[in-house]
Enzyme design. Structure first.
Site, PDB file in Angstrom:
ATOM      1  N   MET A 131      -5.618   6.495 -13.767  1.00 14.37           N
ATOM      2  CA  MET A 131      -5.173   4.945 -13.397  1.00 14.37           C
ATOM      3  C   MET A 131      -6.522   4.376 -12.758  1.00 14.37           C
ATOM      4  SD  MET A 131      -1.395   4.818 -12.113  1.00 14.37           S
ATOM      5  CE  MET A 131      -1.704   3.205 -11.265  1.00 14.37           C
ATOM      6  N   SER A 168      -4.578   2.887   4.303  1.00 13.41           N
ATOM      7  CA  SER A 168      -4.842   2.464   2.827  1.00 13.41           C
ATOM      8  C   SER A 168      -4.721   0.805   3.325  1.00 13.41           C
ATOM      9  CB  SER A 168      -3.559   2.891   2.162  1.00 13.41           C
ATOM     10  OG  SER A 168      -3.854   2.376   0.560  1.00 13.41           O
ATOM     11  N   ARG A 190      -8.250   4.041  -4.197  1.00  8.75           N
ATOM     12  CA  ARG A 190      -9.227   4.619  -3.243  1.00  8.75           C
ATOM     13  C   ARG A 190      -9.197   6.116  -3.116  1.00  8.75           C
ATOM     14  NH1 ARG A 190      -9.168   5.747   2.224  1.00  8.75           N
ATOM     15  NH2 ARG A 190      -7.013   5.913   1.941  1.00  8.75           N
ATOM     16  N   LYS A 191      -8.146   6.648  -2.571  1.00  8.24           N
ATOM     17  CA  LYS A 191      -7.996   8.225  -2.447  1.00  8.24           C
ATOM     18  C   LYS A 191      -7.121   8.690  -3.061  1.00  8.24           C
ATOM     19  CE  LYS A 191     -11.094   9.590   1.186  1.00  8.24           C
ATOM     20  NZ  LYS A 191     -11.135  10.435   2.235  1.00  8.24           N
ATOM     21  N   TRP A 225       1.586   2.288  -8.691  1.00 11.80           N
ATOM     22  CA  TRP A 225       1.724   3.475  -9.458  1.00 11.80           C
ATOM     23  C   TRP A 225       3.119   3.504  -9.952  1.00 11.80           C
ATOM     24  CZ3 TRP A 225       1.756   8.645  -6.344  1.00 11.80           C
ATOM     25  CH2 TRP A 225       1.797   9.844  -7.100  1.00 11.80           C
ATOM     26  N   HIS A 233       6.896  -7.524  -2.187  1.00  8.13           N
ATOM     27  CA  HIS A 233       6.696  -6.914  -0.843  1.00  8.13           C
ATOM     28  C   HIS A 233       7.655  -7.188   0.311  1.00  8.13           C
ATOM     29  CE1 HIS A 233       3.429  -4.419  -2.373  1.00  8.13           C
ATOM     30  NE2 HIS A 233       2.400  -5.420  -2.411  1.00  8.13           N
ATOM     31  N   ASP A 265      -6.504   9.698 -11.334  1.00  6.44           N
ATOM     32  CA  ASP A 265      -7.720   9.797 -11.942  1.00  6.44           C
ATOM     33  C   ASP A 265      -8.038   8.846 -13.107  1.00  6.44           C
ATOM     34  OD1 ASP A 265      -8.856  11.071  -9.921  1.00  6.44           O
ATOM     35  OD2 ASP A 265      -9.104  13.076 -11.074  1.00  6.44           O
ATOM     36  N   LYS A 307       0.834  -0.950  -0.047  1.00  5.55           N
ATOM     37  CA  LYS A 307      -0.255   0.057   0.218  1.00  5.55           C
ATOM     38  C   LYS A 307       0.834   1.337   0.004  1.00  5.55           C
ATOM     39  CE  LYS A 307      -3.472  -1.127  -0.667  1.00  5.55           C
ATOM     40  NZ  LYS A 307      -3.650  -1.472  -2.099  1.00  5.55           N
TER      41      LYS A 307
HETATM   42  P1  A3P Z   1      -5.149   4.674  -1.021  1.00  2.00           P
HETATM   43  O1  A3P Z   1      -5.804   3.591  -0.390  1.00  2.00           O
HETATM   44  O2  A3P Z   1      -4.651   5.694   0.049  1.00  2.00           O
HETATM   45  O3  A3P Z   1      -5.715   5.496  -1.989  1.00  2.00           O
HETATM   46  P2  A3P Z   1      -0.177  -0.266  -3.872  1.00  2.00           P
HETATM   47  O4  A3P Z   1      -0.364  -0.088  -5.141  1.00  2.00           O
HETATM   48  O5  A3P Z   1       1.234  -0.456  -3.137  1.00  2.00           O
HETATM   49  O6  A3P Z   1      -1.044  -1.191  -3.249  1.00  2.00           O
HETATM   50  O7  A3P Z   1      -0.685   1.227  -3.094  1.00  2.00           O
HETATM   51  C1  A3P Z   1      -2.077   1.581  -3.261  1.00  2.00           C
HETATM   52  C2  A3P Z   1      -2.290   2.797  -2.890  1.00  2.00           C
HETATM   53  O8  A3P Z   1      -1.595   3.942  -3.723  1.00  2.00           O
HETATM   54  C3  A3P Z   1      -3.788   3.188  -2.850  1.00  2.00           C
HETATM   55  O9  A3P Z   1      -3.715   4.261  -1.714  1.00  2.00           O
HETATM   56  C4  A3P Z   1      -3.818   3.876  -4.131  1.00  2.00           C
HETATM   57  O10 A3P Z   1      -4.998   4.726  -4.373  1.00  2.00           O
HETATM   58  C5  A3P Z   1      -2.799   4.652  -4.388  1.00  2.00           C
HETATM   59  N1  A3P Z   1      -2.224   5.066  -5.781  1.00  2.00           N
HETATM   60  C6  A3P Z   1      -2.420   3.929  -6.697  1.00  2.00           C
HETATM   61  N2  A3P Z   1      -1.938   4.661  -7.919  1.00  2.00           N
HETATM   62  C7  A3P Z   1      -1.937   5.848  -7.580  1.00  2.00           C
HETATM   63  C8  A3P Z   1      -1.649   7.150  -8.417  1.00  2.00           C
HETATM   64  N3  A3P Z   1      -1.439   7.029  -9.695  1.00  2.00           N
HETATM   65  N4  A3P Z   1      -1.548   8.415  -7.758  1.00  2.00           N
HETATM   66  C9  A3P Z   1      -1.991   8.555  -6.324  1.00  2.00           C
HETATM   67  N5  A3P Z   1      -2.039   7.306  -5.437  1.00  2.00           N
HETATM   68  C10 A3P Z   1      -1.946   6.142  -6.145  1.00  2.00           C
END
Ligand code: A3P
Length: 292
Positions: free
Chosen positions: A231, A136, A254-255, A49, A106, A229, A44
């Site tokens: 992705m 998260s 999520r956010k 990303w 991870h 937005d 998380k």
């Molecule tokens: P949130 O739950 O705070 O929204 P992972 O890929 O390691 O599982 O991490 C997921 C977290 O990264 C989520 O956080 C997700 O929304 C956020 N995330 C994924 N893509 C993103 C992007 N392009 N910009 C910002 N946050 C991103």
């Protein structure tokens, strides 16, 4: 898919679930190649990303159809995963035909298969501040049947501080990788918050680490395409094709912000967390920001 949620187990001193230890021997014997790129994160922290960005930097021009037809978790296999009815992450990585191979883990640093060090592979580590990471992770565990039962917010909050999460303690993870960076020059340590603050600047640093020289237009295309937005609505990046996740409970994307912890932590929890944080995070050179 209806599976019982896994238990948290103690594995070589790290909390894990069996989905990431069942294939241990094979994973440990994984043969890395010198041009493999390992994307390492605590869960998380923005793994998807950074995976998306690397995939676009390397293959966005040569093979643009990848981005519209292959889910991100297939483009970038999850090395240690061993899940019913799915090919193991290790077999999947072995079969990749791309060059470089982008591989996600991870694992805490001490679990990384030794061939990555022997082959002197490039490693990109992305870290995220503990408070947002915790929030998260909580929502992820609520919606993902492949994770142990999260319990309520208060118990999850305390379990996080105790390091009783799949892949262990956040504190040990970020510190372990940070220390490794001092000895391994091919390790690029990034922060989620820096990416939010200025994605273009962080992509520049990433390219310089990787020895890539994309054009300005190409970099803008990668940065633009990877904005939250975009992705979120991209079915090849938002995990909507995975049946173990229940998006009615919470979306994977999520956010995507810094500071959402303020909507979850009570004042008392924040004090308790900060107090405990100071005791665990003694290395003054590793600094996180919790708001921007
Ligand atoms: P949130 O739950 O705070 O929204 P992972 O890929 O390691 O599982 O991490 C997921 C977290 O990264 C989520 O956080 C997700 O929304 C956020 N995330 C994924 N893509 C993103 C992007 N392009 N910009 C910002 N946050 C991103």
């Amino acid at each position: 898919m209806d599976l019982p949620r896994p238990e948290l187990i103690d594995f070589h001193g790290v909390s894990m679930s069996h989905y990431f230890t069942d294939n241990w021997e094979n994973v440990q014997n994984f043969q890395a190649r010198p041009d493999d790129i390992l994307i390492a994160t605590y869960p998380k922290s923005g793994t998807t990303w950074v995976s998306y960005i690397l995939d676009r930097l390397y293959f966005g021009q040569a093979a643009p159809e990848r981005q519209t037809s292959i889910p991100i978790y297939e483009r970038v296999p999850f090395l240690e995963i061993e899940f019913p009815l799915l090919e193991s992450g290790k077999d999947h990585a072995d079969k990749l035909t791309t060059c470089p191979r982008l591989i996600k883990t991870h694992f805490p640093v001490q679990f990384v298969p030794k061939s990555f060090w022997e082959q002197n592979c490039r490693i990109v580590y992305m870290a995220r501040n503990a408070k947002d990471n915790l929030v998260s992770y909580f929502h992820f565990d609520r919606m993902n049947q492949a994770e142990p039962e999260p319990g309520d917010w208060s118990s999850f909050f305390h379990r996080f501080m105790e390091g009783k999460m799949v892949f262990g303690s956040w504190y040990d993870h970020v510190n372990g990788w940070w220390k490794k960076k001092q000895a391994h020059s091919k390790l690029h340590y990034m922060f989620y918050e820096d990416m939010i603050e200025d994605t273009g600047r962080e992509i520049d640093k990433l390219c310089s680490f990787l020895g890539l020289t994309p054009s300005v237009e190409e970099k803008e295309r990668v940065a633009g395409g990877s904005q939250f937005d975009n992705m979120k609505k991209d079915s090849m990046a938002n995990y909507s094709t995975l049946p173990v996740m229940d998006y009615k409970i919470s979306p994977f994307m999520r956010k995507g912000t810094v500071g959402d912890w303020k909507n979850h932590f009570t004042v008392a929890q924040n004090e308790e967390f900060d107090e405990d944080y100071k005791k665990k995070m003694k290395d003054a050179t590793l600094k996180f920001c919790t708001e921007i």
